[in-house]
Design a protein around this motif. Sequence first.
Motif, PDB file in Angstrom:
ATOM      1  N   THR A   1       1.614  -1.019   4.180  1.00  0.00           N
ATOM      2  CA  THR A   1       1.770  -2.648   4.369  1.00  0.00           C
ATOM      3  C   THR A   1       1.654  -3.227   3.253  1.00  0.00           C
ATOM      4  OG1 THR A   1       0.031  -3.547   5.551  1.00  0.00           O
ATOM      5  CG2 THR A   1      -0.837  -2.505   4.154  1.00  0.00           C
TER       6      THR A   1
ATOM      7  N   CYS B   1       0.550  -1.254  -0.091  1.00  0.00           N
ATOM      8  CA  CYS B   1      -0.026  -0.329   0.181  1.00  0.00           C
ATOM      9  C   CYS B   1       1.074   1.095   0.088  1.00  0.00           C
ATOM     10  CB  CYS B   1      -0.412  -0.030   1.500  1.00  0.00           C
ATOM     11  SG  CYS B   1      -2.281   1.926   1.614  1.00  0.00           S
TER      12      CYS B   1
ATOM     13  N   THR C   1      -6.796  -2.862  -2.507  1.00  0.00           N
ATOM     14  CA  THR C   1      -7.397  -2.014  -1.249  1.00  0.00           C
ATOM     15  C   THR C   1      -6.367  -2.790  -0.123  1.00  0.00           C
ATOM     16  OG1 THR C   1      -8.735  -3.640  -0.812  1.00  0.00           O
ATOM     17  CG2 THR C   1      -9.999  -1.833  -1.642  1.00  0.00           C
ATOM     18  N   CYS C   2      -6.103  -1.673   0.985  1.00  0.00           N
ATOM     19  CA  CYS C   2      -5.858  -2.929   2.155  1.00  0.00           C
ATOM     20  C   CYS C   2      -6.498  -2.904   3.129  1.00  0.00           C
ATOM     21  CB  CYS C   2      -4.054  -1.617   1.819  1.00  0.00           C
ATOM     22  SG  CYS C   2      -4.718  -0.241   3.434  1.00  0.00           S
ATOM     23  N   HIS C   3      -5.258  -3.348   4.175  1.00  0.00           N
ATOM     24  CA  HIS C   3      -6.401  -3.699   5.418  1.00  0.00           C
ATOM     25  C   HIS C   3      -6.777  -2.367   6.393  1.00  0.00           C
ATOM     26  CE1 HIS C   3      -2.118  -4.189   7.458  1.00  0.00           C
ATOM     27  NE2 HIS C   3      -3.269  -4.266   8.473  1.00  0.00           N
ATOM     28  N   ASN C   4      -5.903  -1.865   5.939  1.00  0.00           N
ATOM     29  CA  ASN C   4      -6.159  -0.400   6.637  1.00  0.00           C
ATOM     30  C   ASN C   4      -7.307   0.702   6.158  1.00  0.00           C
ATOM     31  OD1 ASN C   4      -4.383  -0.674   8.740  1.00  0.00           O
ATOM     32  ND2 ASN C   4      -2.949  -0.399   7.546  1.00  0.00           N
ATOM     33  N   GLY C   5      -7.855  -0.199   4.654  1.00  0.00           N
ATOM     34  CA  GLY C   5      -8.864   0.481   4.587  1.00  0.00           C
ATOM     35  C   GLY C   5      -8.699   1.394   2.673  1.00  0.00           C
TER      36      GLY C   5
ATOM     37  N   VAL D   1      -0.419  -6.300   3.194  1.00  0.00           N
ATOM     38  CA  VAL D   1      -1.192  -6.917   3.081  1.00  0.00           C
ATOM     39  C   VAL D   1      -2.469  -5.863   2.496  1.00  0.00           C
ATOM     40  CG1 VAL D   1      -3.476  -7.518   4.898  1.00  0.00           C
ATOM     41  CG2 VAL D   1      -0.967  -7.465   5.481  1.00  0.00           C
ATOM     42  N   THR D   2      -2.600  -6.275   0.958  1.00  0.00           N
ATOM     43  CA  THR D   2      -3.218  -5.909   0.202  1.00  0.00           C
ATOM     44  C   THR D   2      -3.876  -6.929  -0.596  1.00  0.00           C
ATOM     45  OG1 THR D   2      -1.854  -6.064  -1.750  1.00  0.00           O
ATOM     46  CG2 THR D   2      -2.027  -3.925  -0.102  1.00  0.00           C
ATOM     47  N   SER D   3      -4.864  -6.732  -0.757  1.00  0.00           N
ATOM     48  CA  SER D   3      -6.358  -7.738  -2.224  1.00  0.00           C
ATOM     49  C   SER D   3      -6.672  -6.933  -3.192  1.00  0.00           C
ATOM     50  CB  SER D   3      -7.522  -7.715  -0.640  1.00  0.00           C
ATOM     51  OG  SER D   3      -6.898  -8.145  -0.186  1.00  0.00           O
TER      52      SER D   3
END
Length: 121
Positions: free
Chosen positions: A81, A76, A99-103, A83-85
């Motif tokens: 981070t 991101c 998107t990342c897990h932080n929005g 951790v992205t989707s």
Amino acid sequence: MTLPAGPPRLPAADQWPVLTGPDCPECEGPDDVTWQGAATGLDYGGAPVHLWECGGCCAEWAIPAHHWPVLDGPDCPSCLTDVTSWATLAPDVPGDLWTCHNGHEFVLTPEGLTVLPEDTA
């Protein structure tokens, strides 16, 4: 006795790693979009596509079928981070919306450039 399962609501997880369908490109409504199945897209050079339909406005559209890196997305650019989707094809800029897990949301273009939402405003 168990009843047979209905048709799947989303493509296979390795091709659609998020739990919701895409927003409708016509009415932008995400609530009543359903996956209609896989096909071959003539507009995409005969490549495999996923067909979608909006229950709200009855629009139909295709999204190219890919195998997205669910666990190995780009970092991101906002919070760094890893951790992205993958979310969907970006509606305003050619590329993929992540998107990342932080929005945070960002677009990764086919050229590898990152586009933030504020860059498209």
